[in-house]
Design a protein around this motif. Structure first.
Motif, short mmCIF file in Angstrom:
data_model
loop_
_atom_site.label_atom_id
_atom_site.label_comp_id
_atom_site.label_asym_id
_atom_site.label_seq_id
_atom_site.Cartn_x
_atom_site.Cartn_y
_atom_site.Cartn_z
N SER A 91 0.82 -1.37 0.27
CA SER A 91 -0.16 -0.19 -0.18
C SER A 91 0.80 0.97 -0.10
O SER A 91 0.39 2.00 -0.92
CB SER A 91 -0.92 -0.05 1.12
OG SER A 91 -1.40 -1.06 1.12
N THR A 95 1.26 4.32 -2.92
CA THR A 95 1.34 5.95 -2.70
C THR A 95 2.40 6.22 -2.91
O THR A 95 2.52 7.60 -4.06
CB THR A 95 0.75 6.20 -1.25
OG1 THR A 95 -0.21 5.65 -0.89
CG2 THR A 95 0.60 7.70 -1.08
N VAL A 153 -3.85 10.27 -6.43
CA VAL A 153 -3.10 9.58 -5.33
C VAL A 153 -4.22 10.39 -4.79
O VAL A 153 -4.34 8.70 -3.78
CB VAL A 153 -2.37 11.12 -4.71
CG1 VAL A 153 -2.27 11.08 -3.19
CG2 VAL A 153 -1.21 10.95 -5.63
N GLN A 154 -5.24 10.84 -4.69
CA GLN A 154 -6.61 10.85 -3.83
C GLN A 154 -7.07 9.22 -3.92
O GLN A 154 -7.74 8.42 -3.67
CB GLN A 154 -7.60 11.54 -4.01
CG GLN A 154 -6.91 13.49 -3.23
CD GLN A 154 -8.17 13.76 -3.81
OE1 GLN A 154 -9.11 13.67 -4.08
NE2 GLN A 154 -7.69 15.90 -3.51
N VAL A 157 -5.33 6.61 -2.63
CA VAL A 157 -5.12 6.09 -1.41
C VAL A 157 -7.09 5.68 -0.65
O VAL A 157 -6.90 4.44 -0.26
CB VAL A 157 -5.35 7.49 -0.38
CG1 VAL A 157 -5.59 7.46 1.03
CG2 VAL A 157 -3.99 8.22 -0.32
N ASN A 160 -6.85 1.90 -1.43
CA ASN A 160 -6.21 1.55 0.03
C ASN A 160 -6.95 0.61 0.54
O ASN A 160 -6.73 0.62 2.01
CB ASN A 160 -4.79 2.16 0.89
CG ASN A 160 -3.91 1.78 -0.98
OD1 ASN A 160 -3.64 0.97 -1.55
ND2 ASN A 160 -2.39 3.24 -0.69
N ASN A 164 -6.89 -1.56 4.43
CA ASN A 164 -6.84 -1.52 5.10
C ASN A 164 -7.74 -2.17 5.91
O ASN A 164 -7.13 -2.60 7.02
CB ASN A 164 -6.75 -0.06 5.62
CG ASN A 164 -5.22 0.80 4.45
OD1 ASN A 164 -4.60 -0.09 4.54
ND2 ASN A 164 -4.97 1.70 4.38
N GLN A 197 0.58 3.37 8.57
CA GLN A 197 0.42 3.53 6.95
C GLN A 197 -0.40 4.50 6.52
O GLN A 197 -0.91 5.18 5.36
CB GLN A 197 -0.02 2.02 6.28
CG GLN A 197 -0.20 1.82 4.88
CD GLN A 197 -1.09 2.26 4.35
OE1 GLN A 197 -2.27 1.54 5.10
NE2 GLN A 197 -1.49 2.66 2.53
N GLN A 198 -1.79 4.51 7.39
CA GLN A 198 -2.59 5.63 6.57
C GLN A 198 -2.56 6.84 6.79
O GLN A 198 -3.42 7.04 6.44
CB GLN A 198 -3.93 4.76 7.77
CG GLN A 198 -4.17 3.40 7.20
CD GLN A 198 -5.44 3.36 8.44
OE1 GLN A 198 -5.81 3.37 9.38
NE2 GLN A 198 -6.80 2.39 8.21
N ASP A 201 -0.79 7.67 3.82
CA ASP A 201 -1.77 8.06 3.26
C ASP A 201 -2.39 9.42 3.25
O ASP A 201 -2.35 10.03 2.64
CB ASP A 201 -2.81 6.84 3.07
CG ASP A 201 -2.17 5.60 2.02
OD1 ASP A 201 -1.09 5.46 1.57
OD2 ASP A 201 -3.07 4.72 2.01
N LEU A 202 -2.33 10.10 4.44
CA LEU A 202 -3.42 10.73 4.45
C LEU A 202 -1.88 12.48 4.08
O LEU A 202 -2.60 13.61 3.86
CB LEU A 202 -3.55 11.38 5.65
CG LEU A 202 -4.37 12.34 6.19
CD1 LEU A 202 -5.33 12.61 5.54
CD2 LEU A 202 -4.74 12.81 7.81
N VAL A 205 -1.68 13.00 0.52
CA VAL A 205 -3.14 13.57 -0.20
C VAL A 205 -2.73 14.78 0.16
O VAL A 205 -3.45 15.53 -0.47
CB VAL A 205 -4.63 13.06 0.76
CG1 VAL A 205 -5.52 13.86 -0.47
CG2 VAL A 205 -4.83 11.34 -0.15
#
Length: 253
Positions: A91, A95, A153-154, A157, A160, A164, A197-198, A201-202, A205
């Motif tokens: 993931s 990204t 990118v959004q 994410v 993913n 997740n 990991q989340q 991703d944030l 973004v």
């Protein structure tokens, strides 16, 4: 007569002595002893046996406790049979790949400085009109590319999120079914890795959106500067109108 009486008496004495000589003789062995029951000694022996049995039971219980302790230690040292590391790394790599595919102006400090120096800096008075138009178009393309990159990118994410969700469910199940402290700790660490990991991703973004918005603002500022320069050139007095002879009909008289 006297001789006969003496013989008779001797015979009688012999007969009387036979039962005694021929009867069994009950003689007590010299090694035999009398057994005497002592109540006090008996009670002491019973108490000693009870205490010995209690000590044996305590030793057995101690061994059972030590065996259970070893079993618990083995459970605590047992490793979690599940790992989400590969899925989380994939993931993050997806990204990161989207960020690496940034169009025109990438996430590179040196490249950003070069692009702003050549396309977004103050417009020179000697810049040709053709160059002004070319730079304006290039800035517009940078802005459109940045907006497209942010949307990509959004989308990555959002893609993913399903992965997740599955990993979170698996890790929570592993944590609840952990048989020892090590398995519970490892499950908790993997849940923390999922949260990291989340957050990554944030951050991606936010970075992509910030880049797109920065390009929009930079284009707007450069367009305003270019507009002022073009207005100055339009209002600057030139050589003016020079009258001359004009012939409407070149072949006429």
């Amino acid at each position: 007569m006297m001789i006969r009486r003496s013989r008779a008496a001797l015979f009688a004495a012999t007969i009387l002595s036979l039962p005694v000589a021929l009867s069994p003789v009950f003689v007590t062995p010299a090694a035999a002893q009398w057994v005497v029951y002592d109540p006090t000694n008996y009670v002491q022996n019973v108490l000693s046996a009870a205490r010995a049995l209690e000590q044996i039971n305590n030793q057995i219980q101690s061994l059972q406790n030590e065996a259970q302790m070893l079993i618990n230690q083995a459970r605590n040292l047992a490793s979690l049979p599940y790992s989400s590391l590969q899925q989380l790394q994939q993931s993050v790599q997806r990204t990161q790949a989207l960020l690496g595919q940034a169009q025109r102006i990438a996430f590179d400090v040196q490249q950003i400085d070069q692009a702003f120096q050549s396309q977004y800096s103050n417009i020179s008075l000697s810049t040709s009109d053709q160059r002004l138009v070319s730079d304006a178009r290039s800035r517009w393309q940078n802005t459109v590319g940045g907006l497209q990159d942010a949307l990509r990118v959004q989308a990555g994410v959002v893609g993913n999120i399903d992965t997740n969700r599955a990993e979170m469910a698996a890790l929570v199940g592993q944590s609840q079914g952990a048989t020892g402290a090590l398995q519970a700790t490892q499950a908790g660490n993997q849940l923390l890795a999922l949260q990291a990991q989340q957050l990554a991703d944030l951050v991606a973004v936010v970075a992509a959106n910030g880049r797109a918005q920065a390009l929009v603002d930079a284009e707007r500022a450069a367009a305003a500067e270019q507009g002022r320069e073009q207005r100055r050139r339009f209002l600057t007095p030139g050589s003016g109108y020079q009258p001359g002879n004009a012939r409407m009909f070149p072949n006429g008289n």
